[in-house]
Design a protein around this motif. Sequence first.
Motif, PDB file in Angstrom:
ATOM      1  N   SER A   1       9.165 -16.955  32.991  1.00 23.32           N
ATOM      2  CA  SER A   1       9.728 -17.237  34.312  1.00 23.32           C
ATOM      3  C   SER A   1      10.267 -18.655  34.470  1.00 23.32           C
ATOM      4  O   SER A   1      10.727 -19.011  35.539  1.00 23.32           O
ATOM      5  CB  SER A   1       8.670 -16.977  35.388  1.00 23.32           C
ATOM      6  N   GLY A   2      10.211 -19.463  33.439  1.00 25.99           N
ATOM      7  CA  GLY A   2      10.756 -20.815  33.529  1.00 25.99           C
ATOM      8  C   GLY A   2       9.916 -21.764  34.356  1.00 25.99           C
ATOM      9  O   GLY A   2      10.445 -22.706  34.954  1.00 25.99           O
ATOM     10  N   ASN A   3       8.615 -21.549  34.408  1.00 24.48           N
ATOM     11  CA  ASN A   3       7.749 -22.422  35.206  1.00 24.48           C
ATOM     12  C   ASN A   3       7.819 -23.883  34.784  1.00 24.48           C
ATOM     13  O   ASN A   3       7.543 -24.766  35.583  1.00 24.48           O
ATOM     14  CB  ASN A   3       6.296 -21.955  35.132  1.00 24.48           C
ATOM     15  N   PHE A   4       8.144 -24.139  33.524  1.00 28.68           N
ATOM     16  CA  PHE A   4       8.130 -25.512  33.033  1.00 28.68           C
ATOM     17  C   PHE A   4       9.523 -26.143  32.985  1.00 28.68           C
ATOM     18  O   PHE A   4       9.683 -27.233  32.457  1.00 28.68           O
ATOM     19  CB  PHE A   4       7.455 -25.567  31.657  1.00 28.68           C
ATOM     20  N   LEU A   5      10.499 -25.451  33.529  1.00 29.98           N
ATOM     21  CA  LEU A   5      11.839 -26.035  33.633  1.00 29.98           C
ATOM     22  C   LEU A   5      11.928 -26.775  34.962  1.00 29.98           C
ATOM     23  O   LEU A   5      11.513 -26.270  35.986  1.00 29.98           O
ATOM     24  CB  LEU A   5      12.913 -24.945  33.579  1.00 29.98           C
ATOM     25  N   ASP A   6      12.482 -27.951  34.930  1.00 29.44           N
ATOM     26  CA  ASP A   6      12.618 -28.712  36.175  1.00 29.44           C
ATOM     27  C   ASP A   6      13.854 -29.600  36.068  1.00 29.44           C
ATOM     28  O   ASP A   6      13.757 -30.797  35.781  1.00 29.44           O
ATOM     29  CB  ASP A   6      11.365 -29.544  36.440  1.00 29.44           C
ATOM     30  N   GLY A   7      15.010 -28.988  36.234  1.00 39.16           N
ATOM     31  CA  GLY A   7      16.243 -29.744  36.165  1.00 39.16           C
ATOM     32  C   GLY A   7      16.730 -29.989  34.747  1.00 39.16           C
ATOM     33  O   GLY A   7      17.471 -30.939  34.501  1.00 39.16           O
ATOM     34  N   VAL A   8      16.338 -29.139  33.793  1.00 45.44           N
ATOM     35  CA  VAL A   8      16.767 -29.269  32.398  1.00 45.44           C
ATOM     36  C   VAL A   8      18.253 -28.940  32.299  1.00 45.44           C
ATOM     37  O   VAL A   8      18.715 -27.957  32.865  1.00 45.44           O
ATOM     38  CB  VAL A   8      15.955 -28.327  31.492  1.00 45.44           C
ATOM     39  N   THR A   9      19.005 -29.786  31.599  1.00 41.45           N
ATOM     40  CA  THR A   9      20.436 -29.544  31.422  1.00 41.45           C
ATOM     41  C   THR A   9      20.658 -28.760  30.134  1.00 41.45           C
ATOM     42  O   THR A   9      20.168 -29.132  29.074  1.00 41.45           O
ATOM     43  CB  THR A   9      21.215 -30.866  31.369  1.00 41.45           C
ATOM     44  N   GLY A  10      21.416 -27.666  30.247  1.00 41.31           N
ATOM     45  CA  GLY A  10      21.701 -26.807  29.105  1.00 41.31           C
ATOM     46  C   GLY A  10      23.174 -26.849  28.731  1.00 41.31           C
ATOM     47  O   GLY A  10      23.877 -27.825  29.004  1.00 41.31           O
ATOM     48  N   LYS A  11      23.637 -25.760  28.130  1.00 36.47           N
ATOM     49  CA  LYS A  11      25.020 -25.655  27.671  1.00 36.47           C
ATOM     50  C   LYS A  11      26.004 -25.859  28.818  1.00 36.47           C
ATOM     51  O   LYS A  11      25.777 -25.376  29.936  1.00 36.47           O
ATOM     52  CB  LYS A  11      25.271 -24.281  27.047  1.00 36.47           C
ATOM     53  N   HIS A  12      27.074 -26.540  28.506  1.00 35.04           N
ATOM     54  CA  HIS A  12      28.174 -26.759  29.452  1.00 35.04           C
ATOM     55  C   HIS A  12      27.716 -27.389  30.762  1.00 35.04           C
ATOM     56  O   HIS A  12      28.313 -27.168  31.821  1.00 35.04           O
ATOM     57  CB  HIS A  12      28.931 -25.456  29.716  1.00 35.04           C
ATOM     58  N   GLY A  13      26.619 -28.148  30.715  1.00 33.34           N
ATOM     59  CA  GLY A  13      26.139 -28.868  31.893  1.00 33.34           C
ATOM     60  C   GLY A  13      25.347 -28.033  32.882  1.00 33.34           C
ATOM     61  O   GLY A  13      24.995 -28.521  33.957  1.00 33.34           O
ATOM     62  N   ALA A  14      25.050 -26.771  32.535  1.00 36.63           N
ATOM     63  CA  ALA A  14      24.263 -25.930  33.443  1.00 36.63           C
ATOM     64  C   ALA A  14      22.875 -26.536  33.619  1.00 36.63           C
ATOM     65  O   ALA A  14      22.272 -27.024  32.666  1.00 36.63           O
ATOM     66  CB  ALA A  14      24.133 -24.516  32.890  1.00 36.63           C
ATOM     67  N   VAL A  15      22.384 -26.534  34.845  1.00 44.18           N
ATOM     68  CA  VAL A  15      21.065 -27.092  35.142  1.00 44.18           C
ATOM     69  C   VAL A  15      20.102 -25.939  35.426  1.00 44.18           C
ATOM     70  O   VAL A  15      20.385 -25.068  36.245  1.00 44.18           O
ATOM     71  CB  VAL A  15      21.113 -28.055  36.345  1.00 44.18           C
ATOM     72  N   TYR A  16      18.968 -25.939  34.720  1.00 43.15           N
ATOM     73  CA  TYR A  16      17.969 -24.893  34.859  1.00 43.15           C
ATOM     74  C   TYR A  16      16.778 -25.433  35.643  1.00 43.15           C
ATOM     75  O   TYR A  16      16.132 -26.371  35.234  1.00 43.15           O
ATOM     76  CB  TYR A  16      17.519 -24.407  33.478  1.00 43.15           C
ATOM     77  N   HIS A  17      16.517 -24.786  36.785  1.00 44.28           N
ATOM     78  CA  HIS A  17      15.440 -25.223  37.675  1.00 44.28           C
ATOM     79  C   HIS A  17      14.197 -24.356  37.486  1.00 44.28           C
ATOM     80  O   HIS A  17      14.281 -23.226  37.013  1.00 44.28           O
ATOM     81  CB  HIS A  17      15.900 -25.163  39.126  1.00 44.28           C
TER      82      HIS A  17
END
Length: 85
Positions: free
Chosen positions: A22-38
């Motif tokens: 569920s992405g509990n440990f993502l907090d504003g991580v920047t991925g491909k093409h600048g996408a931000v994962y919250h």
Amino acid sequence: SCVSIGVAFELCTNAPGVQCYSGNFLDGVTGKHGAVYHKRGGVALETQGWPNAVNELSFPSVILRPGETYAHTMLHAFTCEAAAE
């Protein structure tokens, strides 16, 4: 597209287990093409063998021997019911 009053998801697989991430440990991580994962910004359902199956003799085996073929099927189905007009 449809305006829905309910959406259903069905997952069919020949794997004995499923992991839910569920992405509990993502907090504003920047991925491909600048996408931000919250945190909790999405969900991944990963069908697979049972966790720790290599160490548990009572679990279905996940070991693939030379010459054996691995086949994995996973089908996702989404349905919705259109709202009455």
